[in-house]
Design a protein around this motif. Sequence first.
Motif, PDB file in Angstrom:
ATOM      1  N   LEU A  83       0.986  -1.265   0.010  1.00 57.92           N
ATOM      2  CA  LEU A  83       0.148   0.074  -0.143  1.00 57.92           C
ATOM      3  C   LEU A  83       0.951   1.112   0.041  1.00 57.92           C
ATOM      4  CD1 LEU A  83      -2.774   0.997  -0.043  1.00 57.92           C
ATOM      5  CD2 LEU A  83      -2.761   0.985   2.564  1.00 57.92           C
ATOM      6  N   VAL A  84       1.887   1.294   0.955  1.00 57.37           N
ATOM      7  CA  VAL A  84       2.726   2.568   1.004  1.00 57.37           C
ATOM      8  C   VAL A  84       3.576   2.777  -0.469  1.00 57.37           C
ATOM      9  CG1 VAL A  84       5.022   3.364   2.060  1.00 57.37           C
ATOM     10  CG2 VAL A  84       3.051   2.376   3.236  1.00 57.37           C
ATOM     11  N   LEU A  85       3.721   1.621  -1.220  1.00 61.15           N
ATOM     12  CA  LEU A  85       4.346   1.662  -2.429  1.00 61.15           C
ATOM     13  C   LEU A  85       3.479   2.308  -3.347  1.00 61.15           C
ATOM     14  CD1 LEU A  85       7.129   0.898  -3.923  1.00 61.15           C
ATOM     15  CD2 LEU A  85       6.178  -1.290  -4.592  1.00 61.15           C
ATOM     16  N   ALA A  86       2.462   1.800  -3.532  1.00 56.82           N
ATOM     17  CA  ALA A  86       1.300   2.069  -4.282  1.00 56.82           C
ATOM     18  C   ALA A  86       1.103   3.310  -4.111  1.00 56.82           C
ATOM     19  CB  ALA A  86       0.260   1.077  -4.425  1.00 56.82           C
ATOM     20  N   LEU A  87       1.036   4.192  -3.026  1.00 55.99           N
ATOM     21  CA  LEU A  87       0.486   5.313  -2.744  1.00 55.99           C
ATOM     22  C   LEU A  87       1.855   6.598  -3.089  1.00 55.99           C
ATOM     23  CD1 LEU A  87      -1.337   5.051   0.647  1.00 55.99           C
ATOM     24  CD2 LEU A  87      -2.266   5.573  -1.452  1.00 55.99           C
ATOM     25  N   VAL A  88       3.058   6.078  -2.696  1.00 51.96           N
ATOM     26  CA  VAL A  88       4.153   6.924  -3.193  1.00 51.96           C
ATOM     27  C   VAL A  88       4.259   7.101  -4.585  1.00 51.96           C
ATOM     28  CG1 VAL A  88       6.591   7.051  -2.897  1.00 51.96           C
ATOM     29  CG2 VAL A  88       5.419   6.411  -0.966  1.00 51.96           C
ATOM     30  N   VAL A  89       4.318   5.964  -5.252  1.00 53.12           N
ATOM     31  CA  VAL A  89       4.434   5.882  -6.618  1.00 53.12           C
ATOM     32  C   VAL A  89       3.257   6.412  -7.246  1.00 53.12           C
ATOM     33  CG1 VAL A  89       4.858   4.524  -8.744  1.00 53.12           C
ATOM     34  CG2 VAL A  89       5.975   3.961  -6.684  1.00 53.12           C
ATOM     35  N   GLY A  90       2.069   6.261  -6.834  1.00 53.14           N
ATOM     36  CA  GLY A  90       0.805   6.985  -7.512  1.00 53.14           C
ATOM     37  C   GLY A  90       0.791   8.354  -7.108  1.00 53.14           C
ATOM     38  N   ALA A 103       3.372  10.128  -7.077  1.00 57.17           N
ATOM     39  CA  ALA A 103       4.354  10.794  -8.100  1.00 57.17           C
ATOM     40  C   ALA A 103       3.843  10.864  -9.536  1.00 57.17           C
ATOM     41  CB  ALA A 103       5.570  10.102  -7.884  1.00 57.17           C
ATOM     42  N   ASN A 104       3.103   9.704  -9.696  1.00 54.91           N
ATOM     43  CA  ASN A 104       2.558   9.696 -11.012  1.00 54.91           C
ATOM     44  C   ASN A 104       1.666  10.804 -11.274  1.00 54.91           C
ATOM     45  OD1 ASN A 104       3.909   7.508 -12.155  1.00 54.91           O
ATOM     46  ND2 ASN A 104       2.226   6.176 -11.880  1.00 54.91           N
ATOM     47  N   TRP A 105       0.773  10.923 -10.522  1.00 50.40           N
ATOM     48  CA  TRP A 105      -0.266  12.093 -10.601  1.00 50.40           C
ATOM     49  C   TRP A 105       0.306  13.531 -10.579  1.00 50.40           C
ATOM     50  CZ3 TRP A 105      -1.515  16.344  -7.103  1.00 50.40           C
ATOM     51  CH2 TRP A 105      -2.576  17.198  -7.608  1.00 50.40           C
ATOM     52  N   PHE A 121       3.234  14.044 -11.794  1.00 49.56           N
ATOM     53  CA  PHE A 121       4.043  14.105 -13.264  1.00 49.56           C
ATOM     54  C   PHE A 121       3.003  14.530 -14.082  1.00 49.56           C
ATOM     55  CE2 PHE A 121       7.642  10.963 -11.731  1.00 49.56           C
ATOM     56  CZ  PHE A 121       8.305  11.870 -11.263  1.00 49.56           C
TER      57      PHE A 121
END
Lengths: 109, 231
Positions: free
Chosen positions: A6-13, A15-17, A19
């Motif tokens: 969940l933490v990985l998804a939230l951090v990467v997500g 950043a994607n948003w 970008f």
Amino acid sequence: MSGEVLVLALVVGAANWAFRYLPIRFGLGSGGGAGGGDGVLARFLAAVGPAAIATLFVASSLPFVQAGAVAAPLAGTAGVVAVWVWRRSVVLATLAGAVAYAAGFALAG
Amino acid sequence: MDARQETFTAGLVTALPIGLGYFPIAFAFGVAATGAGLSGWEAAALSVIIYAGASQFLALALLTSGAALPVAAFTLIAMNLRHVLYGPALMKAAGGGAGKRHAWLWAWGLTDEVFGAALGEIARGKRFSEAGMFGLGLLPYAAWISGTVAGALAGGGALEGWPVLQAGLGFLLPALFLALLLSILTRPQVPVITVAGLACVAGTLAVSSTGGILGGMVAGALAGVLRRARG
């Protein structure tokens, strides 16, 4: 759900948003923004689109070339080009390419 | 020039091949995720929250290899850095006065393919609209999530009994990019396209597929700058 996933998804997500949205939010590329006019940045951004599409076409085609199969990719490519010339429709050309590729795959298989 | 405004429905129709292309890829991701030990909820959460295909597959590899969380996050974020270029390039093509009031929401759907399709629509004379962007982004996102869920529920080998169908679906994205390329092809764009393609091949062979994509985009765009500067 594991905390790590969940933490990985939230951090990467997040950043994607950022970008995808923040360059629009801050006016890069808009007529009156930093990317407007005819400056170097404006010319760079105008060329990004064609460059991106060409790059993504090559990148998505490379695995087919590297796999060594010829008939199906040729049939698929011919299908896209033929229907594009005939109808000038991206949707129809894409679907025709997939059908032609599948037919080539079945015949070559 | 045909200056019809892109509507929500037209955006949905334009996005149809993208959705058809996304579904099997997301299906494969769902299968791979559950095969790697993630639950169906975790697989779906990755698709809902990250929504970037290649980096989701890489996330699986990193999670299963035991990579440290900061390393995994940094790697995945770097992989998606190219998306920074899409919004500005799209707004540049859309022209001055293009709406961006709801961009905080529709920009989430600005993937490689949606960006390409949006640019193709503008090149064909459609006027940019936020409603069109919502239509263009919604179907692929729904296909990506539903494909992931279907794959997670089906488990491994679900498409193995249908190799021809699997092959055809696998060619949808290259076919889409080729069609988009044809739709924007003009003589002045040839040097940009050529340089981008060659740099992508070189970068992929020398570094990685991500390096090839980023290198191709930047090299092609720089070629566009140089060509116009000389012209």
